[in-house]
Design a protein around this motif. Sequence first.
Motif, mmCIF file in Angstrom:
data_model
loop_
_atom_site.group_PDB
_atom_site.id
_atom_site.type_symbol
_atom_site.label_atom_id
_atom_site.label_comp_id
_atom_site.label_asym_id
_atom_site.label_seq_id
_atom_site.Cartn_x
_atom_site.Cartn_y
_atom_site.Cartn_z
ATOM 1 N N ARG A 382 52.215 6.201 76.444
ATOM 2 C CA ARG A 382 53.377 6.998 76.033
ATOM 3 C C ARG A 382 53.748 6.796 74.560
ATOM 4 O O ARG A 382 54.632 7.488 74.049
ATOM 5 N N ASP A 383 53.082 5.866 73.883
ATOM 6 C CA ASP A 383 53.413 5.606 72.480
ATOM 7 C C ASP A 383 52.898 6.731 71.587
ATOM 8 O O ASP A 383 51.810 7.277 71.829
ATOM 9 N N PRO A 384 53.632 7.089 70.528
ATOM 10 C CA PRO A 384 53.083 8.039 69.546
ATOM 11 C C PRO A 384 51.945 7.376 68.783
ATOM 12 O O PRO A 384 51.862 6.140 68.704
ATOM 13 N N ASP A 385 51.070 8.193 68.216
ATOM 14 C CA ASP A 385 49.934 7.631 67.491
ATOM 15 C C ASP A 385 49.628 8.483 66.266
ATOM 16 O O ASP A 385 50.344 9.433 65.960
ATOM 17 N N ASN A 386 48.534 8.136 65.580
ATOM 18 C CA ASN A 386 48.150 8.853 64.365
ATOM 19 C C ASN A 386 47.205 10.013 64.638
ATOM 20 O O ASN A 386 46.927 10.806 63.726
ATOM 21 N N ARG A 395 53.835 8.876 63.017
ATOM 22 C CA ARG A 395 53.146 8.966 64.307
ATOM 23 C C ARG A 395 53.833 10.003 65.188
ATOM 24 O O ARG A 395 55.051 10.158 65.150
ATOM 25 N N ARG A 396 53.031 10.693 66.000
ATOM 26 C CA ARG A 396 53.562 11.723 66.882
ATOM 27 C C ARG A 396 52.863 11.644 68.237
ATOM 28 O O ARG A 396 51.868 10.933 68.400
ATOM 29 N N HIS A 397 53.380 12.420 69.173
ATOM 30 C CA HIS A 397 52.761 12.505 70.495
ATOM 31 C C HIS A 397 51.739 13.649 70.457
ATOM 32 O O HIS A 397 52.024 14.774 70.872
ATOM 33 N N SER A 401 45.470 13.312 71.967
ATOM 34 C CA SER A 401 45.493 11.876 72.249
ATOM 35 C C SER A 401 45.857 11.616 73.703
ATOM 36 O O SER A 401 45.262 10.755 74.366
ATOM 37 N N LYS A 402 46.834 12.365 74.216
ATOM 38 C CA LYS A 402 47.241 12.179 75.614
ATOM 39 C C LYS A 402 46.132 12.650 76.564
ATOM 40 O O LYS A 402 45.909 12.033 77.613
ATOM 41 N N TYR A 454 50.986 18.802 68.933
ATOM 42 C CA TYR A 454 51.752 17.664 69.440
ATOM 43 C C TYR A 454 52.952 18.190 70.208
ATOM 44 O O TYR A 454 53.321 19.374 70.096
ATOM 45 N N TYR A 455 53.542 17.352 70.995
ATOM 46 C CA TYR A 455 54.639 17.756 71.862
ATOM 47 C C TYR A 455 55.763 18.428 71.047
ATOM 48 O O TYR A 455 56.223 17.879 70.045
#
Length: 603
Positions: A382-386, A395-397, A401-402, A454-455
């Motif tokens: 659930r952490d945002p990333d690069n 960093r974003r969701h 990545s998800k 991203y979300y």
Amino acid sequence: MSVPLEDYALIGDTCTAGLVSRNGSIDWLCLPRFDSGACFAALLGGPEHGHWSLSPTGDGWSATRRYRGDSLVLETTFCGTDGEVRVIDWMPLRDHRPDVARRVEGVRGQVRMRSFFMPRCDFGSIVPWLRPDGRRLEVVAGPDRLTLDSDVDLEVRNKGHAVSDFTVSAGDAVEFHLGWAAGAWGGEEPRLGRDTVRATEEWWHNWVGHCRYDGEYRDAVVRSLITLKALTYAPTGGIVAAPTTSLPERLGGVRNWDYRFCWIRDATFSLLALMDAGYVGEARAWREWLLRAVAGQPEQMQIMYGIDGTRRLPELELGWLPGYEGSRPVRTGNEAAAQFQLDVYGELMDALHQARSEGIAPSEDAWRLQRELMDFLEGHWRDPDNGIWEMRGPRRHFTHSKVMAWVAADRAVKAVDDSGLQGPSDQWKRLRQEIFAEVCQKGYDTRRNTFTQYYGSEALDASLLTIADVGFLPADDDRVRGTVRAVERELLRDGFVQRYTMTDATQRVDGLPPGEGAFLPTAFWLADAYILQGDVGKGRALFERLLDLRNDVGLLSEEYDPDAKRLIGNFPQALSHIPLINTAFSLASRHGPAQRRSARGRT
């Protein structure tokens, strides 16, 4: 204006590599290995920063070139009114010791030739000492020592260069050999034998002989496989993204990165390409490199490593180099190695899953590592990333990545249910479903019928083309079809694919000024998406258009500038040649890499 990238050919020995221009100049070479300081850096700074030219004197010469058969031995033919000569360039493969050999062969008439040898150490910043000893020249700067042996006299001149002027007639052959050794003056270095060109050709021909691809795109596939092998660091099995640094994604821009490292993200694509082509040994070596590189605590896993697994890749700017076409800064190292990128956990889990599916036996250490990675992922997905594109902004969701976090959970489930490994399958199934539900809710725009970058954003991202490829959703799902249509509508530029929506808001996402060329790997991903959706003709048409971008010796860079009609970005680029191989296999069979990967991932 710099020499166009299309005018360069690659030579290499599976430890390091060099770039040779059409006019016979070696303008890039790192010794003794890919990530060392360049001794020829004219590619990034002009001739005064190191090069080695070997060509006829005077005007009126035309040049044609080719690789000798299925090898990395380069042959350039110069034709003029007074005669014709061949310049042959190769790097022998012998005990991981770097050597460069050059031979001039007279074909017709008499041709006056010049070898202009200007080595520079530490990326063109150090003028070394040159000491002649007959037809041997010793070059020393700090810990590095080069020896140049020649069949003709060498004259050392001012400013640290050596010149050889000589004439070749039909049937003549003049050879040069450049070798590297650690240490200071002295010590007799063995001279390269004249049979090494034949031995080098045979080595490559024997290696290519194991290739299983025999389809209509054989020449393109084999040349890409040779390039991929040349970008492999044989002592460890690591595969570098490219042999160069700081070739720009936009001419005159600042998106200039060092790609002489190994990315975890390339793992699955590389494994599939190597295994499908029949190179199980190389695939196994790559898997072992992956396991050694990421060994340790899951939270310490990096997105990239040095060719020997080095973790510290400090990013430096080389202010003395003006850069290719004025593209500054020139960088060594890559600070993106310290980023948190969630997708690499999925890439690693999928790579090891694909290896098991192809018969590369799992090891207890590998599965123990995967269990630890899953423990970490459960607490951090659930952490945002690069993100996949290594954004240097906040960093974003990121949706991709998800999706790749879902891939990690899915492959963990399959390792237990399909391969009989021990693990909490029910727990991972719940995690898989939880990620799936969130992505479909937060990463999907119902109004536009497309997944987003991203979300909560409206931006598009070409990485979303892999949603069907990894098995997250089937290719005929309306949401997948809608995403492909959105990419066609908003990310196509002159028929090629940009990585993501380029707007003023982009700078707030990636922390850099907007603007770059079309990213070639994403165009191959679009071709794969068409193939998975059953539109093979459309996939083939795009694939063949991408083939047309290769230069005359079959090489691709990272990106293409549709306005300038030029290749840009680091060159040659593994992640452009790898999907070329995979898409060719997918076109040749209903059970190609794209079809198998998506089927293995489907729940």
